[in-house]
Design an enzyme around this catalytic site. Structure first.
Site, PDB file in Angstrom:
ATOM      1  N   LYS A  34       0.833  -1.210   0.000  1.00 34.27           N
ATOM      2  CA  LYS A  34       0.000   0.000   0.000  1.00 34.27           C
ATOM      3  C   LYS A  34       0.866   1.257   0.000  1.00 34.27           C
ATOM      4  O   LYS A  34       0.661   2.164  -0.812  1.00 34.27           O
ATOM      5  CB  LYS A  34      -0.893   0.000   1.249  1.00 34.27           C
ATOM      6  N   ASN A  35       1.810   1.322   0.942  1.00 31.59           N
ATOM      7  CA  ASN A  35       2.550   2.582   1.104  1.00 31.59           C
ATOM      8  C   ASN A  35       3.511   2.851  -0.052  1.00 31.59           C
ATOM      9  O   ASN A  35       3.941   3.984  -0.244  1.00 31.59           O
ATOM     10  CB  ASN A  35       3.281   2.610   2.452  1.00 31.59           C
ATOM     11  N   ARG A 104      -2.770  10.656   3.983  1.00 32.62           N
ATOM     12  CA  ARG A 104      -1.524  11.379   4.189  1.00 32.62           C
ATOM     13  C   ARG A 104      -0.592  11.319   2.981  1.00 32.62           C
ATOM     14  O   ARG A 104       0.063  12.294   2.631  1.00 32.62           O
ATOM     15  CB  ARG A 104      -0.821  10.791   5.417  1.00 32.62           C
ATOM     16  N   CYS A 128      -3.334  12.630  12.947  1.00 26.56           N
ATOM     17  CA  CYS A 128      -4.277  11.511  12.898  1.00 26.56           C
ATOM     18  C   CYS A 128      -4.246  10.846  14.250  1.00 26.56           C
ATOM     19  O   CYS A 128      -3.551  11.288  15.159  1.00 26.56           O
ATOM     20  CB  CYS A 128      -3.980  10.581  11.737  1.00 26.56           C
ATOM     21  N   ARG A 133       2.090  14.020  13.442  1.00 27.39           N
ATOM     22  CA  ARG A 133       2.596  13.775  12.093  1.00 27.39           C
ATOM     23  C   ARG A 133       2.802  15.064  11.272  1.00 27.39           C
ATOM     24  O   ARG A 133       2.117  15.289  10.263  1.00 27.39           O
ATOM     25  CB  ARG A 133       1.688  12.785  11.360  1.00 27.39           C
ATOM     26  N   ASP A 319       4.528  -0.073  12.304  1.00 22.17           N
ATOM     27  CA  ASP A 319       3.259  -0.562  11.748  1.00 22.17           C
ATOM     28  C   ASP A 319       2.957  -2.009  12.145  1.00 22.17           C
ATOM     29  O   ASP A 319       1.856  -2.505  11.903  1.00 22.17           O
ATOM     30  CB  ASP A 319       3.249  -0.419  10.215  1.00 22.17           C
ATOM     31  N   ILE A 341       8.156   5.782  17.466  1.00 22.58           N
ATOM     32  CA  ILE A 341       7.894   6.579  16.263  1.00 22.58           C
ATOM     33  C   ILE A 341       6.718   7.520  16.479  1.00 22.58           C
ATOM     34  O   ILE A 341       6.790   8.702  16.148  1.00 22.58           O
ATOM     35  CB  ILE A 341       7.618   5.668  15.039  1.00 22.58           C
ATOM     36  N   ARG A 411      -8.402   0.114   4.547  1.00 25.23           N
ATOM     37  CA  ARG A 411      -7.393   0.981   3.933  1.00 25.23           C
ATOM     38  C   ARG A 411      -6.120   0.207   3.605  1.00 25.23           C
ATOM     39  O   ARG A 411      -5.370   0.596   2.714  1.00 25.23           O
ATOM     40  CB  ARG A 411      -7.017   2.119   4.886  1.00 25.23           C
TER      41      ARG A 411
HETATM   42  N1  EPU Z   1       8.145  13.516  11.540  1.00 26.33           N
HETATM   43  C1  EPU Z   1       8.513  14.750  12.022  1.00 26.33           C
HETATM   44  N2  EPU Z   1       8.619  15.781  11.142  1.00 26.33           N
HETATM   45  C2  EPU Z   1       8.350  15.643   9.834  1.00 26.33           C
HETATM   46  C3  EPU Z   1       7.972  14.390   9.331  1.00 26.33           C
HETATM   47  C4  EPU Z   1       7.876  13.327  10.221  1.00 26.33           C
HETATM   48  O1  EPU Z   1       8.759  14.901  13.221  1.00 26.33           O
HETATM   49  O2  EPU Z   1       8.463  16.642   9.110  1.00 26.33           O
HETATM   50  C5  EPU Z   1       8.002  12.386  12.483  1.00 26.33           C
HETATM   51  C6  EPU Z   1       6.545  11.898  12.533  1.00 26.33           C
HETATM   52  O3  EPU Z   1       5.767  12.683  13.388  1.00 26.33           O
HETATM   53  C7  EPU Z   1       6.718  10.488  13.026  1.00 26.33           C
HETATM   54  C8  EPU Z   1       8.061  10.055  12.404  1.00 26.33           C
HETATM   55  O4  EPU Z   1       8.724  11.268  12.026  1.00 26.33           O
HETATM   56  O5  EPU Z   1       6.843  10.497  14.409  1.00 26.33           O
HETATM   57  C9  EPU Z   1       7.930   9.153  11.194  1.00 26.33           C
HETATM   58  O6  EPU Z   1       7.145   9.811  10.227  1.00 26.33           O
HETATM   59  P1  EPU Z   1       7.335   9.584   8.666  1.00 26.33           P
HETATM   60  O7  EPU Z   1       7.302  10.911   8.024  1.00 26.33           O
HETATM   61  O8  EPU Z   1       8.513   8.698   8.425  1.00 26.33           O
HETATM   62  O9  EPU Z   1       6.018   8.776   8.322  1.00 26.33           O
HETATM   63  P2  EPU Z   1       5.099   8.956   7.043  1.00 26.33           P
HETATM   64  O10 EPU Z   1       5.913   9.088   5.848  1.00 26.33           O
HETATM   65  O11 EPU Z   1       4.063   9.976   7.310  1.00 26.33           O
HETATM   66  C10 EPU Z   1       4.951   6.403   6.472  1.00 26.33           C
HETATM   67  C11 EPU Z   1       3.842   5.394   6.360  1.00 26.33           C
HETATM   68  C12 EPU Z   1       3.318   5.056   7.742  1.00 26.33           C
HETATM   69  C13 EPU Z   1       4.460   4.530   8.604  1.00 26.33           C
HETATM   70  C14 EPU Z   1       5.608   5.555   8.651  1.00 26.33           C
HETATM   71  C15 EPU Z   1       6.814   5.085   9.421  1.00 26.33           C
HETATM   72  C16 EPU Z   1       2.919   6.062   4.238  1.00 26.33           C
HETATM   73  C17 EPU Z   1       1.759   6.587   3.481  1.00 26.33           C
HETATM   74  N3  EPU Z   1       2.781   5.956   5.550  1.00 26.33           N
HETATM   75  O12 EPU Z   1       4.348   7.550   7.061  1.00 26.33           O
HETATM   76  O13 EPU Z   1       2.364   4.014   7.557  1.00 26.33           O
HETATM   77  O14 EPU Z   1       4.013   4.307   9.917  1.00 26.33           O
HETATM   78  O15 EPU Z   1       6.009   5.880   7.292  1.00 26.33           O
HETATM   79  O16 EPU Z   1       7.310   3.912   8.865  1.00 26.33           O
HETATM   80  O17 EPU Z   1       3.916   5.717   3.647  1.00 26.33           O
HETATM   81  C18 EPU Z   1       0.511   2.670   8.110  1.00 26.33           C
HETATM   82  O18 EPU Z   1       0.660   2.107   7.020  1.00 26.33           O
HETATM   83  O19 EPU Z   1      -0.259   2.226   9.013  1.00 26.33           O
HETATM   84  C19 EPU Z   1       1.269   3.892   8.384  1.00 26.33           C
HETATM   85  C20 EPU Z   1       0.927   4.749   9.346  1.00 26.33           C
END
Ligand code: EPU
Length: 432
Positions: A34-35, A104, A128, A133, A319, A341, A411
């Site tokens: 998915k991601n 997201r 969320c 996030r 996850d 995380i 989802r």
């Molecule tokens: N973070 C910051 N500042 C930023 C961006 C992120 O502090 O500018 C923090 C976030 O708050 C969080 C951590 O960094 O605490 C990780 O966030 P990241 O940006 O890596 O996550 P993401 O890209 O928003 C993706 C997956 C998530 C998965 C995370 C971590 C997608 C669409 N989502 O999210 O998937 O948990 O990476 O591996 O790719 C899920 O599938 O259930 C899911 C939540």
């Protein structure tokens, strides 16, 4: 923490009814990631040519991303698990709030919209249930590439100054290895003038998958999968056919389904390197794993308590924290699970307690005392992975479990009840 009774309207919502206590057998097939798929779809915005993606999982999130791309003028054709995307005549650089809200990954499209059109207006994704996030790093990256970015009224507006509307390569050191920020910057930098280097980049397999796709489209990216990624910008990208990697989180959830029901099963297709930390934890708690071609055969032994701390890849993935907690709730002995995380990803604890699990939360850690058996109950899946944890617990609990929150489950888990039913589980979807 005490377990709250579910409101009566929660039980009337769509739910999965699971009759627990059945052994599973045979094979569970893993769908495309998915991601990965969500972000790969947004890469279609970087070219006028057709991008064809196969192994795209049939999920509500994928439908949502399709609607967002269509709203911007992308032509989309979908058949089975293949999707053709053609962005030759883009009509808008502003995906609407109603579609973006709650998905997201759609924010990450800001990188490709900006690189292709020279301007972009994308609503902030917002927090969320699992945490705030922020997208600070995504915005910082785009600014480093020369974009002028403002955030007003909940919308991020970015423009590329100058006549040629081309971003400029830059060195960017991320404050944290954000998956989405790395992906946003990768897409933007692919069409920038000059070379970009992303340091402290996310190393997740989905980032590697995006880099592989972009390279197949003519980009020049090296180092993806490590902490430093170099992107030599090119003038244009072209279409290609590309297959999405298997979903490592779905694979992990299925390995846990076998472990929690103490069933020997084959899970495929799996890329073992995408799951090393999870496979290690499964072995540590008593499972035997054998690799055969593109699959893993898991034979659970006596499941023992272990400690887990979530970390960015290659560490243990957040996850799978909730699903693994369901397994450890049935283990012999004590486990400590620490969530590093997200600040609010323990909501499944109260629901597992409703099923008889002995868990207490201390700060960002959960101390899990394994119990001999769980008991079926009405429970709510509070987010995508929490709802998977409830399904796993329901598979082994005594009696019936009703899992609501299926909007979350759908989802990320394509046809989960059909897959589990074919393996011997007893579960049924009720729409009200
Ligand atoms: N973070 C910051 N500042 C930023 C961006 C992120 O502090 O500018 C923090 C976030 O708050 C969080 C951590 O960094 O605490 C990780 O966030 P990241 O940006 O890596 O996550 P993401 O890209 O928003 C993706 C997956 C998530 C998965 C995370 C971590 C997608 C669409 N989502 O999210 O998937 O948990 O990476 O591996 O790719 C899920 O599938 O259930 C899911 C939540």
């Amino acid at each position: 923490m005490t377990a709250a009774a579910p409101a009566s309207q929660d039980i009337l919502k769509p739910h999965l009814e699971i009759q627990g206590g059945n052994r599973l057998q045979g094979e569970l097939r893993v769908s495309g990631a998915k991601n990965s798929a969500l972000v790969l779809m947004t890469a279609a915005l970087l070219t006028e040519d057709t991008l064809t993606l196969s192994n795209v999982p049939p999920l509500t999130d994928i439908d949502g991303m399709e609607s967002i791309l269509v709203s911007m003028g992308v032509k989309v054709r979908r058949s089975s698990e293949t999707i053709h995307l053609q962005a030759s005549d883009l009509t808008s650089a502003e995906p609407p709030y109603e579609l973006v809200n709650g998905l997201r990954a759609s924010f990450f499209a800001i990188g490709s919209i900006l690189a292709r059109m020279g301007h972009a207006k994308v609503p902030l994704p917002g927090g969320c249930r699992i945490g705030a996030r922020p997208v600070v790093e995504h915005i910082r990256g785009l600014k480093a590439l020369g974009a002028v970015v403002t955030v007003e009224h909940g919308v991020v507006s970015a423009t590329v100054p100058g006549d040629r509307k081309r971003l400029k390569g830059a060195s960017i050191v991320l404050d944290c290895p954000s998956v989405g920020a790395t992906e946003t910057i990768l897409m933007a930098a692919s069409l920038a003038k000059g070379t970009s280097v992303i340091e402290n980049a996310a190393q997740e397999p989905e980032v590697q998958d995006l880099a592989n796709l972009l390279n197949a489209m003519g980009a020049r990216i090296s180092g993806a999968g490590g902490p430093s990624i170099t992107v030599e910008g090119v003038e244009r990208l072209h279409g290609c056919d590309y297959t999405v990697i298997p979903d490592r989180i779905e694979a992990g959830t299925f390995l846990l389904a076998a472990a929690i029901t103490r069933s020997t099963m084959r899970i495929a297709p799996v890329v073992p390197d995408h799951l090393n930390s999870v496979l290690q934890k499964l072995r540590d708690c008593g499972c035997v794993l054998e690799f055969d071609g593109d699959g893993i055969v898991i034979t659970p032994g006596t499941i023992k308590g272990i400690d887990i701390t979530t970390q960015p890849f290659p560490g243990f993935p957040t996850d799978l924290q909730a699903p693994f907690m369901a397994l450890l709730a049935t283990a012999q002995g004590t486990s400590v699970i620490t969530e590093k995380i997200y600040e609010n990803r323990m909501q499944h604890v109260g629901e597992l307690q409703r099923m008889g699990a002995a868990i207490r939360v201390q700060g960002n850690a959960a101390v899990v005392e394994g119990v001999p058996s769980l008991s079926g109950a009405p429970v709510n899946g509070t987010d995508l992975r929490a709802s998977a944890a409830m399904v796993l617990a329901g598979l082994v609990a005594k009696g019936r479990t009703q899992v609501s929150g299926l909007n979350h489950l759908d989802r990320g888990y394509a046809g989960i009840e059909a897959k589990l039913t074919a393996s011997g589980a007893k579960l049924e979807r009720h729409c009200s």
